[in-house]
Design a protein around this motif. Structure first.
Motif, PDB file in Angstrom:
ATOM      1  N   ASP A   1      32.400  14.549 -13.579  1.00 12.16           N
ATOM      2  CA  ASP A   1      32.293  14.985 -12.183  1.00 12.16           C
ATOM      3  C   ASP A   1      33.278  16.132 -11.973  1.00 12.16           C
ATOM      4  OD1 ASP A   1      30.298  13.213 -11.567  1.00 12.16           O
ATOM      5  OD2 ASP A   1      31.632  11.689 -10.746  1.00 12.16           O
ATOM      6  N   VAL A   2      32.843  17.315 -12.383  1.00 10.36           N
ATOM      7  CA  VAL A   2      33.738  18.473 -12.477  1.00 10.36           C
ATOM      8  C   VAL A   2      34.300  18.866 -11.114  1.00 10.36           C
ATOM      9  CG1 VAL A   2      33.919  20.899 -13.146  1.00 10.36           C
ATOM     10  CG2 VAL A   2      32.558  19.319 -14.538  1.00 10.36           C
ATOM     11  N   ASP A   3      33.426  19.048 -10.147  1.00 10.20           N
ATOM     12  CA  ASP A   3      33.890  19.517  -8.833  1.00 10.20           C
ATOM     13  C   ASP A   3      34.865  18.522  -8.195  1.00 10.20           C
ATOM     14  OD1 ASP A   3      32.380  21.786  -9.085  1.00 10.20           O
ATOM     15  OD2 ASP A   3      30.682  21.010  -7.945  1.00 10.20           O
TER      16      ASP A   3
ATOM     17  N   LEU B   1      44.443  16.855 -16.757  1.00  9.36           N
ATOM     18  CA  LEU B   1      43.451  17.722 -17.404  1.00  9.36           C
ATOM     19  C   LEU B   1      42.361  16.872 -18.049  1.00  9.36           C
ATOM     20  CD1 LEU B   1      43.958  20.904 -19.477  1.00  9.36           C
ATOM     21  CD2 LEU B   1      42.738  19.001 -20.546  1.00  9.36           C
ATOM     22  N   ILE B   2      41.131  17.358 -17.944  1.00 11.08           N
ATOM     23  CA  ILE B   2      39.986  16.790 -18.659  1.00 11.08           C
ATOM     24  C   ILE B   2      39.401  17.901 -19.514  1.00 11.08           C
ATOM     25  CG2 ILE B   2      37.716  15.699 -18.457  1.00 11.08           C
ATOM     26  CD1 ILE B   2      38.591  14.892 -15.556  1.00 11.08           C
ATOM     27  N   GLY B   3      39.308  17.674 -20.815  1.00  7.77           N
ATOM     28  CA  GLY B   3      38.759  18.670 -21.724  1.00  7.77           C
ATOM     29  C   GLY B   3      37.458  18.194 -22.317  1.00  7.77           C
ATOM     30  N   ARG B   4      36.452  19.042 -22.290  1.00  8.15           N
ATOM     31  CA  ARG B   4      35.148  18.723 -22.879  1.00  8.15           C
ATOM     32  C   ARG B   4      34.971  19.542 -24.148  1.00  8.15           C
ATOM     33  NH1 ARG B   4      30.706  18.055 -25.342  1.00  8.15           N
ATOM     34  NH2 ARG B   4      28.729  17.702 -24.247  1.00  8.15           N
ATOM     35  N   GLY B   5      34.918  18.866 -25.291  1.00 10.83           N
ATOM     36  CA  GLY B   5      34.663  19.552 -26.544  1.00 10.83           C
ATOM     37  C   GLY B   5      33.188  19.831 -26.680  1.00 10.83           C
TER      38      GLY B   5
ATOM     39  N   LEU C   1      43.339  25.761 -25.033  1.00 12.49           N
ATOM     40  CA  LEU C   1      43.146  25.660 -23.590  1.00 12.49           C
ATOM     41  C   LEU C   1      44.111  24.641 -22.980  1.00 12.49           C
ATOM     42  CD1 LEU C   1      39.233  25.733 -23.441  1.00 12.49           C
ATOM     43  CD2 LEU C   1      40.768  27.497 -22.533  1.00 12.49           C
ATOM     44  N   ILE C   2      44.271  23.502 -23.662  1.00 12.15           N
ATOM     45  CA  ILE C   2      45.180  22.454 -23.170  1.00 12.15           C
ATOM     46  C   ILE C   2      46.619  22.947 -23.166  1.00 12.15           C
ATOM     47  CG2 ILE C   2      46.117  20.174 -23.688  1.00 12.15           C
ATOM     48  CD1 ILE C   2      43.301  19.458 -24.790  1.00 12.15           C
ATOM     49  N   ILE C   3      47.025  23.570 -24.268  1.00 14.51           N
ATOM     50  CA  ILE C   3      48.394  24.070 -24.378  1.00 14.51           C
ATOM     51  C   ILE C   3      48.672  25.112 -23.284  1.00 14.51           C
ATOM     52  CG2 ILE C   3      49.963  25.423 -25.819  1.00 14.51           C
ATOM     53  CD1 ILE C   3      48.504  24.066 -28.262  1.00 14.51           C
ATOM     54  N   ALA C   4      47.712  26.012 -23.082  1.00 15.99           N
ATOM     55  CA  ALA C   4      47.903  27.062 -22.081  1.00 15.99           C
ATOM     56  C   ALA C   4      48.052  26.489 -20.673  1.00 15.99           C
ATOM     57  CB  ALA C   4      46.735  28.033 -22.115  1.00 15.99           C
TER      58      ALA C   4
ATOM     59  N   ARG D   1      38.259  18.727  -9.940  1.00 15.54           N
ATOM     60  CA  ARG D   1      39.003  19.927  -9.544  1.00 15.54           C
ATOM     61  C   ARG D   1      39.504  19.819  -8.106  1.00 15.54           C
ATOM     62  NH1 ARG D   1      34.904  24.106 -12.699  1.00 15.54           N
ATOM     63  NH2 ARG D   1      35.971  23.982 -14.713  1.00 15.54           N
ATOM     64  N   SER D   2      38.737  19.122  -7.260  1.00 15.04           N
ATOM     65  CA  SER D   2      39.197  18.932  -5.880  1.00 15.04           C
ATOM     66  C   SER D   2      40.458  18.081  -5.826  1.00 15.04           C
ATOM     67  CB  SER D   2      38.091  18.283  -5.043  1.00 15.04           C
ATOM     68  OG  SER D   2      37.971  16.887  -5.325  1.00 15.04           O
ATOM     69  N   LYS D   3      40.694  17.304  -6.879  1.00 16.95           N
ATOM     70  CA  LYS D   3      41.896  16.474  -6.967  1.00 16.95           C
ATOM     71  C   LYS D   3      43.033  17.184  -7.699  1.00 16.95           C
ATOM     72  CE  LYS D   3      40.386  12.703  -4.987  1.00 16.95           C
ATOM     73  NZ  LYS D   3      41.032  12.127  -3.779  1.00 16.95           N
ATOM     74  N   GLY D   4      42.827  18.464  -7.994  1.00 16.66           N
ATOM     75  CA  GLY D   4      43.865  19.234  -8.670  1.00 16.66           C
ATOM     76  C   GLY D   4      43.890  19.068 -10.168  1.00 16.66           C
ATOM     77  N   ILE D   5      42.841  18.463 -10.749  1.00 15.65           N
ATOM     78  CA  ILE D   5      42.758  18.255 -12.197  1.00 15.65           C
ATOM     79  C   ILE D   5      42.074  19.455 -12.837  1.00 15.65           C
ATOM     80  CG2 ILE D   5      41.833  16.776 -14.023  1.00 15.65           C
ATOM     81  CD1 ILE D   5      41.839  14.470 -11.974  1.00 15.65           C
ATOM     82  N   THR D   6      42.665  19.986 -13.870  1.00 18.44           N
ATOM     83  CA  THR D   6      42.050  21.072 -14.620  1.00 18.44           C
ATOM     84  C   THR D   6      40.916  20.509 -15.480  1.00 18.44           C
ATOM     85  OG1 THR D   6      44.130  22.288 -14.720  1.00 18.44           O
ATOM     86  CG2 THR D   6      42.433  22.881 -16.329  1.00 18.44           C
ATOM     87  N   VAL D   7      39.764  21.192 -15.466  1.00 17.33           N
ATOM     88  CA  VAL D   7      38.633  20.794 -16.316  1.00 17.33           C
ATOM     89  C   VAL D   7      38.247  21.997 -17.164  1.00 17.33           C
ATOM     90  CG1 VAL D   7      36.321  19.834 -16.423  1.00 17.33           C
ATOM     91  CG2 VAL D   7      37.822  19.218 -14.518  1.00 17.33           C
TER      92      VAL D   7
END
Length: 315
Positions: free
Chosen positions: A77-79, A65-69, A308-311, A82-88
């Motif tokens: 590089d959001v897309d 996961l990558i979180g932006r405060g 968001l991270i916990i969820a 996400r293409s690598k299965g990482i939640t943003v």
């Protein structure tokens, strides 16, 4: 799981994450060291300082996961993530009011010459008081003036609410806005819908006394010489969006020629090293990218990001 809050996180958000069983590290790791050290973490949270690009993502296959405060995610590089299965995830609503209030801090500073008065009073106030009083004696009120808002998302809406509360006329321009109305909450919890005028960009530029920008950077400046030429003589502009949205060379020309009365900048082309001509210009109100930097906004950001991270990571 371990989370690196590389640009910090509010204490309340940190407590929520720790209560959910996460280990949270708030020690900042320099950008050039992240590819190696981020491998020890399952998630990273950032603000605008840390960049999470393709190369870093590839170097850290452990990331979940990558979180932006905050709002804008142009430093991620959001897309690709996400293409690598990482939640943003990000927190687009938490800082809107704080940014809008900073816009008006710059506007009030501009119409009453505080950007220059605060520089000169400490050095000339006891020897040239009358001269300074005369120099700053031609201020104007915001009430009754027209504010043009470019970008009518959450921050644009909050900016419009403040403007309407001050008795300003509001023009808005947004490529994606289908309607242009504002919900205002009055004393006693009464809610009213107030229409605002949706304008073309040319109409907004030519009719606004003040312009506030709330758009992402899209490879080239949105406001340059051509746009400044379309503005009213003596208009002013505030950029609390992203550096690069305004062509700074064209901005300096517009200020030096008298086309613009003043500018307010919270963001810059060359952050974190803005150009000297901008920093020292006598008709620019300056802040160091602090739009979301209020105690209230930071707590909201921390709480929203933690939830968001916990969820995501606990599902």
């Amino acid at each position: 799981m371990k989370i690196l809050a590389n640009d910090g996180i509010d204490a309340v958000g940190k407590q929520l994450l720790e209560a959910a069983g996460f280990t949270v590290d708030t020690q900042h790791i320099a950008q050039e060291e992240l590819a190696d050290k981020l491998k020890s973490y399952d998630a990273i949270t950032v603000r605008s300082a840390t960049k999470v690009r393709k190369e870093l993502i590839d170097a850290c296959p452990n990331l979940k996961l990558i979180g932006r405060g905050g709002v804008g995610m142009d430093n991620i590089d959001v897309d690709y993530a996400r293409s690598k299965g990482i939640t943003v995830v990000n927190t687009p609503a938490a800082s809107s009011l704080s940014v809008a209030e900073l816009v008006f801090a710059h506007l009030f500073t501009g119409v009453r010459f505080l950007y220059d008065s605060n520089r000169k009073m400490p050095v000339e106030g006891n020897t040239a008081f009358a001269k300074l009083k005369k120099a700053y004696g031609a201020g104007v009120e915001l009430r009754g003036k027209t504010l043009g808002i470019i970008g009518f998302g959450r921050i644009g809406h909050e900016t419009a609410r403040v403007a309407l509360g001050l008795g300003m006329n509001v023009l808005v321009h947004d490529l994606f806005a289908a309607t242009a109305s504002i919900s205002l909450t009055l004393s006693g919890g009464i809610q009213v819908e107030v229409p605002v005028h949706a304008a073309s960009l040319d109409e907004l530029l030519s009719q606004s006394d003040f312009i506030s920008l709330h758009v992402p950077y899209k490879d080239r400046p949105l406001i340059g010489k051509e746009e400044f030429d379309k503005m009213k003589d003596g208009a002013a502009i505030v950029n609390a969006a992203r550096g690069g949205v305004v062509d700074e060379e064209a901005l300096l020309d517009a200020l030096n020629s008298g086309k613009l009365a003043f500018a307010g900048l919270d963001v810059f082309e060359n952050e974190p090293t803005p150009r000297e001509e901008i920093l020292k210009h006598p008709r620019i109100s300056l802040t160091p990218h602090i739009g979301a930097a209020t105690n209230e906004a930071q707590e909201r950001i921390g709480v929203e990001l933690a939830n968001l991270i916990i969820a995501d990571l606990k599902k």
